[in-house]
Design an enzyme around this catalytic site. Structure first.
Site, PDB file in Angstrom:
ATOM      1  N   SER A   1      64.935   7.040  37.818  1.00 47.34           N
ATOM      2  CA  SER A   1      65.910   6.737  36.765  1.00 47.34           C
ATOM      3  C   SER A   1      66.248   5.255  36.770  1.00 47.34           C
ATOM      4  O   SER A   1      66.057   4.555  37.770  1.00 47.34           O
ATOM      5  CB  SER A   1      67.226   7.525  36.909  1.00 47.34           C
ATOM      6  OG  SER A   1      67.028   8.892  36.729  1.00 47.34           O
TER       7      SER A   1
ATOM      8  N   ASP B   1      64.492  15.008  57.954  1.00 46.84           N
ATOM      9  CA  ASP B   1      63.709  14.504  59.081  1.00 46.84           C
ATOM     10  C   ASP B   1      62.677  15.550  59.456  1.00 46.84           C
ATOM     11  O   ASP B   1      62.909  16.767  59.301  1.00 46.84           O
ATOM     12  CB  ASP B   1      64.591  14.240  60.310  1.00 46.84           C
ATOM     13  CG  ASP B   1      65.331  12.918  60.241  1.00 46.84           C
ATOM     14  OD1 ASP B   1      64.776  11.957  59.676  1.00 46.84           O
ATOM     15  OD2 ASP B   1      66.471  12.835  60.735  1.00 46.84           O
TER      16      ASP B   1
END
Length: 757
Positions: A233, A308
């Site tokens: 965006s 992670d």
């Protein structure tokens, strides 16, 4: 026997497609016909509700209660985008094989491991009463439309049933839209992890801050994650002192997949608590981009590391819990797959499409935590200024956003809206963490959100821009590290340049920024390459190429040939600079090396580091080949296309029926008007990702709000509002969606009324 089995299979396939013939050859449906087909009778409202429509089927809903507003919103979503909502639900749940059959069983297995609905029961249990009531009312309206409205043409083709959408389904769709964009980078890097040269690749990836890029083996899975996540965006905002109207201005253009129907809906609404206009994700009861009388907002994906990967191979067997996934397959038998879950998350490498060279890796994702985006965005829609808007995002989790706002006091500001582990840093040598490392695991016990993540309010003369870039404004002492992978600064620098060039902006100048097609770093890179070519013994080896690039300012205009010259030079030069170990079977680079971050960071540096004889050879060969391409290829728009196509274009054999138009287009990877592409080839290629919606608001005027979608409001194939906004998008025009009731009455003349049963 074999022939009879094939005949039976062909017959079954043909019979299964008969209900979808209307999708292949749809009847045209005028706007009035589509509005009249909405099943308002029996809709579960307690008081009368009025829905006004404009010529583009943008609805403006007025309700006497908040719950009736939610019912009407659900009814509108179900009527306009029913098939889209049903399919997104199946994807989010890992049930794609129910419509696509056995070929997508591996995709479903991967989606179930990623677990978009894993936290849903906890989120539902923790909802505040007002959120619960609003969501349940929205679902009543949505399911009423799915059960009682006309069946969408593509529902027959795909075998979609009118199964009720649940709270858990809604949250899974929201998590799908909140996918961590870093996963795409992991998909690219994991197969190379442990291979010769990986340490150098990872170091260069960290330095470049490389764009996330998927891997070929992920195929459809990659396309789903790219096309449905809020992964890009632009948003720009200027304070009142920089505005010609006296009010703060904001302009946003989300970047998503460019197929139709659009992944946004334009809606206006008013009830006792809500008075707003904006963009909604089909199937979700929240405004992602928009404004109310007091504040306007837009967000860009921060690309923060919301997850992670942990190596869990050293965990004891009792740390693994096995679940069985039953995957139903259209026209075939149900299959079962196993997935394992550890205290650090699901074992993502159990999926065939998520390989890691034999490693056992678990995914720790903020989206598996019970964060509450629905409540945050419902409260944000009712904010009274920029400060209360930021406060609303306490508890917001995914996807991580840089939120920009402009308020009626003339101010603009930005903040980090995310839930992130309180990390001390990222490992330098690898992106996979050790499950035995207390520092890595304990960071997830200390989560930060918008209340403790960076924020700033600019003075009224300020101007702000955000474009998925590294947010250096947020990198302060004491602030946690945010991520590895960001967009190149090319786009944000161009946005800032355009903001600075005009002393006082207007809504028109803000809209013009959204359509800009210049890449300053492309101009710099082209000039650098041209200089090196001109310095070769005997002069430039490709004089016509030199002439095409001379003085080029990086404008990717559809009618220009200079971008073709530049991109052709990249096409032949980049593969020659990538080590053979990081090329595919055809000799083309795989992974991140073709991404813009890598090209701007390393291309000239790598050229200059070559032995002089090797450098001369590489440059000569690339320039001559690029000149030959330039001589025979046409303009940038002839090579770079914007295809108006339904998402069913991805169907094998039948996809060609769902391409409706094909246009030349300007723009590039990192121009403000983003129409993303990779290295060009010999044939025209469609842009598949980019600026697919636009919004501009002027806080000086409640009615000064404009929206445009790539496509249209109505997802019904054959509707007059299916792709009626394409000309507006191409010509830079937009649709006004006002807030004042008298303006709504004048500009939204068609009326649907819902009365209590």
């Amino acid at each position: 026997m074999r022939g009879s089995r094939k005949a039976r299979a062909a017959l079954l396939l043909a019979l299964s497609l008969l209900p979808g013939c209307s999708a292949l050859s749809p009847r045209q449906a005028p706007v009035d016909q589509r509005i009249a087909a909405m099943p308002v009778a029996g809709a579960p409202v307690s008081r009368p509700v009025e829905i006004r429509w404009n010529d583009h089927m943008v609805p403006w809903i007025t309700a006497e209660t908040d719950e009736d507003l939610a019912v009407a919103l659900g009814l509108v979503h179900g009527h306009l985008r029913g098939a889209q909502v049903m399919l997104m639900r199946l994807i989010a749940q890992g049930r794609l094989s129910e419509v696509a059959g056995p070929p997508t069983a591996d995709v479903d297995h991967a989606l179930r491991i990623l677990g978009f609905g894993r936290a849903a029961p906890q989120i539902v249990a923790a909802w505040p009463p007002e959120t619960r009531r609003f969501v349940q009312a929205f679902l009543r309206g949505l399911n009423h439309a799915l059960r009682n409205g006309p069946r969408p043409p593509e529902a027959g083709l795909l075998g979609l049933g009118a199964e009720d959408i649940t709270e858990e389904d809604l949250l899974a769709v929201g998590r799908l839209a909140g996918t961590d964009i870093n996963w795409l980078a992991y998909l690219s890097l994991l197969p190379q992890r442990g291979q010769p040269g990986f340490a150098e690749l990872w170091a260069r990836t960290r330095e470049a801050g490389g764009n996330p890029v998927g891997a070929q083996q992920a195929g459809l899975l990659q396309a789903i994650l790219e096309g449905t996540s809020r992964s890009g965006s632009n948003t720009v905002a200027v304070g009142a002192a920089r505005s010609a109207t006296g009010g703060a201005l904001i302009a946003s253009d989300p970047h998503l997949g460019l197929n139709m129907p659009n992944l946004w809906l334009v809606v206006g609404m008013r009830s006792p608590s809500f008075h707003a206009v904006g963009l909604m994700v089909p199937g979700l009861p929240i405004l992602g981009v928009g404004r109310n009388p007091h504040v306007a907002w837009g967000g860009t994906n921060l690309r923060a590391a919301s997850s992670d990967l942990f190596d869990v191979s050293t965990l004891p067997p009792e740390a693994f819990r096995t679940e069985t996934a039953r995957i139903r397959q259209r026209l075939w038998f149900t299959t079962e797959r196993s997935l394992r879950v550890t205290p650090l998350g699901p074992v993502m490498t159990d999926a065939a499409l998520l390989p890691a060279n034999g490693a056992t890796l678990a995914l720790r994702w903020a989206g598996h935590k019970p964060t509450d985006e629905i409540t945050a965005l419902l409260r944000a829609a009712r904010a009274t200024d920029g400060d209360s808007f930021r406060d609303a995002f306490a508890g917001f989790g995914v996807s991580a956003q840089t939120m920009l706002w402009a308020d009626s006091r003339g101010r603009v500001g930005r903040f980090i809206a995310a839930t992130l582990p309180d990390r001390a840093g990222f490992p330098a040598q690898d992106f996979v963490l050790d499950a035995r490392d207390p520092a890595a695991t304990e960071a997830w016990a200390r989560l930060r959100d918008a209340r403790t993540l960076p924020a700033e309010t600019a003075p009224t003369q300020g101007a702000l821009a955000s474009a998925n870039n590294r947010p250096r404004w947020a990198e302060r002492p004491g602030a946690p590290p945010l991520g590895f992978f960001f967009s190149d600064d090319d786009r944000v620098l161009r946005l800032e340049q355009l903001l600075a060039e005009t002393l006082r902006h207007t809504p028109e100048s803000m809209a013009a920024i959204q359509r800009d097609i210049r890449s300053p770093r492309a101009a710099l890179l082209a000039a650098g390459l041209n200089e090196r070519l001109a310095a070769l013994p005997g002069g430039h080896p490709a004089p016509r190429l030199a002439a095409a690039l001379a003085g080029w300012q990086g404008d990717y205009a559809a009618d220009s040939r200079a971008p073709v010259a530049f991109e052709a030079l990249l096409r032949h030069l980049v593969p020659a600079l990538v080590p053979e170990s990081r090329r595919d079977a055809t000799g083309n680079p795989r992974g991140a090396e073709t991404q813009w971050n890598f090209l701007t960071a390393f291309l000239l540096r790598d050229l200059d580091a070559l032995d002089p004889a090797r450098r001369e050879s590489v440059l000569r060969q690339a320039a001559r080949a690029a000149q030959a391409d330039h001589d025979r290829l046409g303009t940038w728009g002839e090579m770079h296309r914007l295809r108006a196509a339904h998402w069913l274009v991805n169907l094998p054999a039948l996809g060609r029926f769902f391409v409706y138009a094909d246009y030349p287009t300007g723009g590039s990877r990192e121009t403000p008007m983003k129409t993303s592409h990779g290295l060009i080839g010999d044939a025209p290629r469609p842009a598949s990702f980019g600026s697919m919606a636009r919004h501009v608001s002027d806080m000086a005027d409640p009615d000064a709000n404009w929206f445009t979608l790539w496509g249209g409001q109505d997802g019904w194939i054959g509707s007059a509002a299916f792709m009626d906004q394409v000309p507006l998008w191409r010509e830079g025009r937009s649709i006004r969606v006002p807030l004042r009731p008298e303006s709504v009455a004048a500009e939204f003349p068609r009326v649907s009324r819902i009365v209590p049963r």
